[in-house]
Design an enzyme around this catalytic site. Structure first.
Site, PDB file in Angstrom:
ATOM      1  N   GLY A  11      63.656  18.832  75.517  1.00 52.84           N
ATOM      2  CA  GLY A  11      63.155  20.203  75.532  1.00 52.84           C
ATOM      3  C   GLY A  11      61.636  20.308  75.613  1.00 52.84           C
ATOM      4  O   GLY A  11      61.106  21.163  76.333  1.00 52.84           O
ATOM      5  N   ASN A  12      60.920  19.420  74.907  1.00 54.38           N
ATOM      6  CA  ASN A  12      59.462  19.553  74.870  1.00 54.38           C
ATOM      7  C   ASN A  12      58.791  19.207  76.201  1.00 54.38           C
ATOM      8  O   ASN A  12      57.597  19.423  76.381  1.00 54.38           O
ATOM      9  CB  ASN A  12      58.860  18.735  73.711  1.00 54.38           C
ATOM     10  CG  ASN A  12      59.110  17.257  73.882  1.00 54.38           C
ATOM     11  OD1 ASN A  12      60.054  16.860  74.559  1.00 54.38           O
ATOM     12  ND2 ASN A  12      58.251  16.442  73.296  1.00 54.38           N
ATOM     13  N   LYS A 128      77.083  24.605  71.239  1.00 52.52           N
ATOM     14  CA  LYS A 128      75.823  24.338  71.957  1.00 52.52           C
ATOM     15  C   LYS A 128      74.824  25.466  71.721  1.00 52.52           C
ATOM     16  O   LYS A 128      75.028  26.604  72.172  1.00 52.52           O
ATOM     17  CB  LYS A 128      76.135  24.208  73.449  1.00 52.52           C
ATOM     18  CG  LYS A 128      74.927  24.002  74.325  1.00 52.52           C
ATOM     19  CD  LYS A 128      74.443  22.589  74.243  1.00 52.52           C
ATOM     20  CE  LYS A 128      73.033  22.423  74.730  1.00 52.52           C
ATOM     21  NZ  LYS A 128      72.372  21.245  74.205  1.00 52.52           N
ATOM     22  N   LYS A 212      73.035  18.143  78.105  1.00 53.74           N
ATOM     23  CA  LYS A 212      72.367  17.394  79.180  1.00 53.74           C
ATOM     24  C   LYS A 212      72.327  15.892  78.894  1.00 53.74           C
ATOM     25  O   LYS A 212      72.235  15.090  79.827  1.00 53.74           O
ATOM     26  CB  LYS A 212      70.958  17.930  79.456  1.00 53.74           C
ATOM     27  CG  LYS A 212      69.982  17.789  78.327  1.00 53.74           C
ATOM     28  CD  LYS A 212      68.933  16.760  78.588  1.00 53.74           C
ATOM     29  CE  LYS A 212      67.963  16.580  77.432  1.00 53.74           C
ATOM     30  NZ  LYS A 212      68.203  17.087  76.122  1.00 53.74           N
ATOM     31  N   LYS A 274      72.123  11.851  71.870  1.00 57.41           N
ATOM     32  CA  LYS A 274      71.331  10.911  72.688  1.00 57.41           C
ATOM     33  C   LYS A 274      71.808   9.482  72.452  1.00 57.41           C
ATOM     34  O   LYS A 274      71.979   8.699  73.393  1.00 57.41           O
ATOM     35  CB  LYS A 274      69.842  11.015  72.339  1.00 57.41           C
ATOM     36  CG  LYS A 274      69.306  12.384  72.657  1.00 57.41           C
ATOM     37  CD  LYS A 274      67.848  12.534  72.287  1.00 57.41           C
ATOM     38  CE  LYS A 274      67.491  13.993  72.194  1.00 57.41           C
ATOM     39  NZ  LYS A 274      67.998  14.849  73.266  1.00 57.41           N
TER      40      LYS A 274
HETATM   41  N1  LIG Z   1      67.277   9.279  63.267  1.00 58.94           N
HETATM   42  C1  LIG Z   1      66.393   9.938  64.015  1.00 58.94           C
HETATM   43  N2  LIG Z   1      65.389   9.264  64.640  1.00 58.94           N
HETATM   44  C2  LIG Z   1      64.489   9.911  65.393  1.00 58.94           C
HETATM   45  N3  LIG Z   1      64.479  11.262  65.582  1.00 58.94           N
HETATM   46  C3  LIG Z   1      65.459  11.975  64.988  1.00 58.94           C
HETATM   47  C4  LIG Z   1      66.450  11.362  64.186  1.00 58.94           C
HETATM   48  N4  LIG Z   1      67.293  12.327  63.716  1.00 58.94           N
HETATM   49  C5  LIG Z   1      66.838  13.485  64.211  1.00 58.94           C
HETATM   50  N5  LIG Z   1      65.736  13.288  64.985  1.00 58.94           N
HETATM   51  C6  LIG Z   1      65.029  14.399  65.654  1.00 58.94           C
HETATM   52  O1  LIG Z   1      65.738  14.644  66.857  1.00 58.94           O
HETATM   53  C7  LIG Z   1      64.793  15.101  67.848  1.00 58.94           C
HETATM   54  C8  LIG Z   1      65.416  15.004  69.231  1.00 58.94           C
HETATM   55  O2  LIG Z   1      66.371  16.052  69.367  1.00 58.94           O
HETATM   56  P1  LIG Z   1      66.059  17.399  70.165  1.00 58.94           P
HETATM   57  O3  LIG Z   1      64.660  17.858  69.870  1.00 58.94           O
HETATM   58  O4  LIG Z   1      67.186  18.312  69.923  1.00 58.94           O
HETATM   59  O5  LIG Z   1      66.198  16.844  71.629  1.00 58.94           O
HETATM   60  P2  LIG Z   1      65.522  17.182  73.043  1.00 58.94           P
HETATM   61  O6  LIG Z   1      64.275  16.325  73.122  1.00 58.94           O
HETATM   62  O7  LIG Z   1      66.564  16.754  74.015  1.00 58.94           O
HETATM   63  O8  LIG Z   1      65.233  18.661  73.080  1.00 58.94           O
HETATM   64  C9  LIG Z   1      63.600  14.193  67.608  1.00 58.94           C
HETATM   65  O9  LIG Z   1      62.418  14.713  68.167  1.00 58.94           O
HETATM   66  C10 LIG Z   1      63.564  14.140  66.077  1.00 58.94           C
HETATM   67  O10 LIG Z   1      62.791  15.214  65.586  1.00 58.94           O
HETATM   68  N1  LIG Z   2      71.992  21.763  78.524  1.00 53.01           N
HETATM   69  C1  LIG Z   2      71.299  21.205  77.505  1.00 53.01           C
HETATM   70  O1  LIG Z   2      71.769  20.275  76.810  1.00 53.01           O
HETATM   71  O2  LIG Z   2      70.036  21.756  77.264  1.00 53.01           O
HETATM   72  P1  LIG Z   2      69.047  21.434  76.051  1.00 53.01           P
HETATM   73  O3  LIG Z   2      68.865  19.947  76.018  1.00 53.01           O
HETATM   74  O4  LIG Z   2      67.776  22.164  76.376  1.00 53.01           O
HETATM   75  O5  LIG Z   2      69.701  21.929  74.812  1.00 53.01           O
END
Ligand SMILES: Nc1ncnc2c1ncn2[C@@H]1O[C@H](COP(=O)(O)OP(=O)(O)O)[C@@H](O)[C@H]1O
Ligand SMILES: NC(=O)OP(=O)(O)O
Length: 312
Positions: A11-12, A128, A212, A274
Site C-alpha cells: 500500500g505505501n 477484505k 493482491k 504475504k
Molecule cells: N511479524 C511481522 N513482521 C514484520 N511486519 C509485520 C509483522 N506483523 C505485522 N507486520 C506489519 O505488517 C505490515 C505489512 O502489512 P500491510 O501494511 O497490510 O501490507 P501492504 O504493504 O501490502 O499494504 C508491515 O509494514 C508491518 O507493519
Molecule cells: N487487493 C488488495 O489486496 O489491495 P491492498 O493490498 O491495497 O489491500
C-alpha cells in the site's frame, strides 16, 4: 533473458496518507525510481499492486452520486477502474524513469481477469478491508445505516470489508507471458485482478476484491518466475514483531515459517497473507525463492541479498 521477477507492491508504494490523484502519482513516481533498479540490473519485471484504499474510495464516490442519473458501478467494475488508473500511474512513472536512463523498453498494463470459485466460502464471510479508516463509533453508525460490514483492520481502525475469494487462475496469463518473453515490462493482476467466475464456459464478473498477495503469487507461479518479491512497509519479516526481543528473519525456510505461523507471529490481514503467498510460491517450483522486504531496500537486495529470503 534476465531473471523473471514478479514484484508485488504494498500500500505505501501508492498511497501514503493523501488520497488525491496528484499525491498518489507522486508516490508512484518514487516507487518507480526504486523498481527501475531491477531493470538496470538486467531483470525482467512483472509488477502487481494493491487497490484496497482506492477501490473503497471509488465505491464511496459512486455511492454519493445520483443513483438514477449516475448509478453506482458494481465492485468488479470498480476493481477494473482501479487496475486501469493505478496501472496508468505506474506505467507512466516507469516509462519516464526508463527514458531518463536511456533504457529502450515499453511498459504495458494488462487489465487482468482472475477466475475465482463461486462456491468459495469467502463470499459468505467478508474479510477484505477497503477504503478509508473509521473510528469504532463511526463504523457502528455506518453499519446502522446499512452501509455493509465493517471490521477492525490490524489495530489500525475500522474499515468496510468485502468478500475476498482465493484466485484460482489468471485468464490473461498467455498474453502476460508473451509480453514478458518479448522484453516488455508488464503491470498485471493489479488490485488482485478482476474477480470473475466461469459459468457454462462464460466469464462473469463477481463483486469481491482479491487479495493482491495471493493473486501475485498465482501470477508468479503461472509465469514460472525465478523470484517473487513482496514489497511492504518493513525491510524484514520479524518474529516477536514490535516487542523488545523482536528478531529479523534473514534466510528462512518454509518449515521455519510454518512453525512461526503456528506461534501466531504474523498478523492476519497484514503480514500473514504475504508469508502464506511466499510459502505457496516457494513450494510451487523446484528452485523458487521469495523475498519479503521494503521498496527502499531494493538496492541492498540486489547487491547484498538483504531482506527476508524464503527458500525450501
Ligand atoms: N511479524 C511481522 N513482521 C514484520 N511486519 C509485520 C509483522 N506483523 C505485522 N507486520 C506489519 O505488517 C505490515 C505489512 O502489512 P500491510 O501494511 O497490510 O501490507 P501492504 O504493504 O501490502 O499494504 C508491515 O509494514 C508491518 O507493519
Ligand atoms: N487487493 C488488495 O489486496 O489491495 P491492498 O493490498 O491495497 O489491500
Amino acid at each position: 533473458m534476465g531473471r523473471k521477477i514478479v514484484v508485488a507492491l504494498g500500500g505505501n508504494a501508492i498511497l501514503v496518507d493523501n488520497p488525491t490523484a496528484e499525491a498518489q502519482k507522486q508516490a508512484v513516481k518514487q516507487t518507480a525510481e526504486h523498481l527501475v533498479k531491477f531493470i538496470e540490473n538486467g531483470d525482467e519485471l512483472i509488477v502487481t499492486h494493491g487497490n484496497g484504499p482506492q477501490v473503497g474510495n471509488l465505491l464511496l464516490q459512486n455511492l454519493e452520486a445520483d443513483s438514477d442519473k449516475n448509478p453506482a458501478f458494481p465492485l468488479d467494475s470498480l476493481v477494473a477502474m482501479t487496475e486501469g488508473s493505478i496501472g496508468y500511474w505506474l506505467q507512466n512513472a516507469l516509462q519516464n524513469a526508463l527514458a531518463e536512463r536511456n533504457i529502450d523498453k515499453e511498459v504495458a498494463t494488462i487489465v487482468t481477469q482472475v477466475i475465482v470459485d463461486e462456491k468459495d466460502p469467502a463470499f459468505e464471510n467478508p474479510t477484505k478491508p477497503i477504503g478509508p479508516f473509521y473510528s469504532e463509533e463511526e463504523a457502528k453508525v455506518e453499519i446502522e445505516k446499512g452501509k455493509g460490514t465493517f471490521k477492525e483492520d490490524s489495530n489500525r481502525g475500522w474499515r468496510k470489508v468485502v468478500p475476498s475469494p482465493k484466485p484460482v487462475t489468471i485468464k490473461e496469463i498467455k498474453t502476460i507471458s508473451n509480453l514478458v518473453e518479448t522484453g516488455h515490462i508488464v503491470i498485471a493482476g493489479g488490485g488482485g485482478g478482476i474477480p470473475v467466475i466461469e459459468r457454462e464456459g462464460k466469464l462473469e464478473g463477481i463483486e469481491a476484491v482479491i487479495d493482491k498477495d495471493f493473486a501475485s503469487q498465482q501470477l508468479a507461479t503461472q509465469l514460472n518466475a525465478d523470484l517473487f518479491v513482496v514489497l511492504t512497509g518493513v525491510d524484514y519479516v520479524f518474529v516477536n514483531y514490535n516487542k523488545p526481543d523482536q528478531m529479523k528473519l534473514e534466510q528462512v525456510t518454509v518449515s521455519d515459517l510454518h512453525t512461526y505461523i503456528e506461534e501466531k507471529q504474523f498478523a492476519p490481514g497484514s503480514m500473514l497473507p504475504k508469508v502464506e503467498a511466499a510459502i505457496d510460491f516457494v513450494e510451487s517450483g523446484e528452485a523458487n525463492t521469495a523475498i519479503i522486504t521494503s521498496l527502499e531496500n531494493i538496492g541492498s537486495l540486489i547487491h547484498s541479498n538483504a531482506g527476508t529470503i524464503i527458500t525450501k
